[in-house]
Design a protein around this motif. Sequence first.
Motif, PDB file in Angstrom:
ATOM      1  N   ALA A 256       0.818  -1.215   0.000  1.00 14.88           N
ATOM      2  CA  ALA A 256       0.000   0.000   0.000  1.00 14.88           C
ATOM      3  C   ALA A 256       0.852   1.266   0.000  1.00 14.88           C
ATOM      4  N   LYS A 257       1.941   1.231   0.744  1.00 17.59           N
ATOM      5  CA  LYS A 257       2.780   2.433   0.859  1.00 17.59           C
ATOM      6  C   LYS A 257       3.767   2.473  -0.289  1.00 17.59           C
ATOM      7  N   ASP A 258       3.283   2.746  -1.450  1.00 17.60           N
ATOM      8  CA  ASP A 258       4.131   2.773  -2.620  1.00 17.60           C
ATOM      9  C   ASP A 258       3.848   4.065  -3.370  1.00 17.60           C
ATOM     10  N   SER A 259       4.865   4.919  -3.463  1.00 17.06           N
ATOM     11  CA  SER A 259       4.634   6.229  -4.069  1.00 17.06           C
ATOM     12  C   SER A 259       4.243   6.106  -5.548  1.00 17.06           C
ATOM     13  N   SER A 262       0.395   6.263  -5.715  1.00 16.78           N
ATOM     14  CA  SER A 262      -0.381   7.223  -4.922  1.00 16.78           C
ATOM     15  C   SER A 262      -1.360   8.012  -5.792  1.00 16.78           C
TER      16      SER A 262
ATOM     17  N   ALA B  98      -2.073   4.694   3.956  1.00 23.68           N
ATOM     18  CA  ALA B  98      -0.803   4.876   3.269  1.00 23.68           C
ATOM     19  C   ALA B  98      -0.942   5.705   1.999  1.00 23.68           C
ATOM     20  N   VAL B 107       5.218  12.433   0.038  1.00 23.12           N
ATOM     21  CA  VAL B 107       5.695  11.347  -0.812  1.00 23.12           C
ATOM     22  C   VAL B 107       6.215  10.220   0.066  1.00 23.12           C
ATOM     23  N   VAL B 108       5.561   9.090  -0.004  1.00 22.13           N
ATOM     24  CA  VAL B 108       5.988   7.936   0.783  1.00 22.13           C
ATOM     25  C   VAL B 108       6.912   7.107  -0.089  1.00 22.13           C
ATOM     26  N   ALA B 109       8.194   7.195   0.208  1.00 23.75           N
ATOM     27  CA  ALA B 109       9.169   6.639  -0.727  1.00 23.75           C
ATOM     28  C   ALA B 109       9.623   5.249  -0.330  1.00 23.75           C
ATOM     29  N   VAL B 110       8.702   4.324  -0.303  1.00 22.47           N
ATOM     30  CA  VAL B 110       9.059   2.950   0.025  1.00 22.47           C
ATOM     31  C   VAL B 110       9.898   2.347  -1.079  1.00 22.47           C
TER      32      VAL B 110
END
Lengths: 302, 176
Positions: A256-259, A262, B98, B107-110
């Motif tokens: 889910a936490k994948d830029s 988004s 998320a 920006v969630v940079a996983v």
Amino acid sequence: MKLKLMVLAISLVSFSGAAAAFDFGKLLEEGINQELNKGRQTQPARDASQSAAPQPKSKIDAGQLGFALFGDYSPEEETRIGRQIAGNLLGAVPLVRDDKLQRYVNLVGDWVAQQSGRKDITWHFGVLDTEDINAFAAPGGYIFVTKGLYQRLNNEAELAGVLAHEIAHVTLKHHLKVLKQSSLIGALGQAASHKAKDSDQVVQNLIGNGAEIMARGLDKNAEFEADRVGIVFAARAGYDPWGLPDVLQDLAGLPAKDSRTSLLYKTHPHPADRLAALGEAVDGHLDAVQGKDLPGRFYHLR
Amino acid sequence: MKTFLIPASLLVLCVAAASANAAPGTVLRNDKLYSQPSAASKQAGSVAKGASVNILAKQGGWLRVTSGKSTGWIRLLSVRAGAGGLGGAGLGDVVGAATTRSDPSRVVAVAGLRGLNDEDLKQARFNGAELAKLNTWQATPAQARGFAAQAGLKTADVAALPAPQPAQTSSPWGDN
């Protein structure tokens, strides 16, 4: 400028009241026509670099576009709008420099689009050079898939499924409907818009900032409808209809936490919701369909 | 070098096969399990919305799954792959938090890669050169037909799908 603001102010007032809109209609139309014609004069060589359409044929009375705020967009107007949105989107992210890839996607895409029943537009397909996972459709048949999404695909049926979803947005005129609803309000905020070479200033005023319309997204029911209609286009083209569901399954399994997703999730329902809605609609209706998935012909992007 | 690569790729294949054997999924709607990938086959059980399954195999529009003591084939669209549960429909916070839609600048940079965002698109300026490039790749309908025929693609007579009942489950992903 003053006239423009005044016209737009009147349009806003009339927009908010149905009865008033009727009375103001003619006045408004004249005002907007005047405004649009004025805008047009500043862009005389708009289509000069466009080789595709012969200049005299594609000439459009800008007044028509003003009228389109109230009536239906003609195919020419739709193309003009889509061309501007596509050009702006390409200003944010360029095309992958791979002729074979781009040509392949156009050949597959046009074949699927031929099953859509819309023959009044010329389809364009492109792969965008970004790791972002998404696909876009603009009016007039401009369709884009990102490299990030393309690289996740396993066969031609999956590509066809993704393109078919976007083609459905175009044939169902989803973005045009959004545009029509927001155009007057948007135009007011866009009194001072960017000027760029080859840009269609009249249309730019209608669509708002850059390619912002692509980030605004559609109603979730429009997305479900595009899945439902798109899966049928792909099946009619002779593909395995499970291409689009397979892609949705893949996306559902991403963290889910994948830029990279988004923007996709800002503008689309979650893939699990899309699978569920599509499942309700499809049920056993496609059980008899025998399509091809063509993994061997799929063009792999390094 | 080559002799090393072959066992290495075999190992990758084994790992992929093993994970495919245990791929988790969640049932999206009440549905039947069949003994074969066909609705004409014998029913082998049923599963309820929200149930966890293990996905064993895929064939066309069907998945072979185990759920509790039952094993059978279920429609592909009745299951979501991955361990995310009902996802948007049920456990919104697990995934919903998320992919916030409130703050595009966050920006969630996983993955270590920055995706496209609102601001990129808003600031975009018309690029006529790229658009002209796009035109050069355009396929004519005749070319597309020829390409389809090369692969043996034939048009199929498929009816439009019925529109669903008005009540859609609400989604925490927003209604934009």
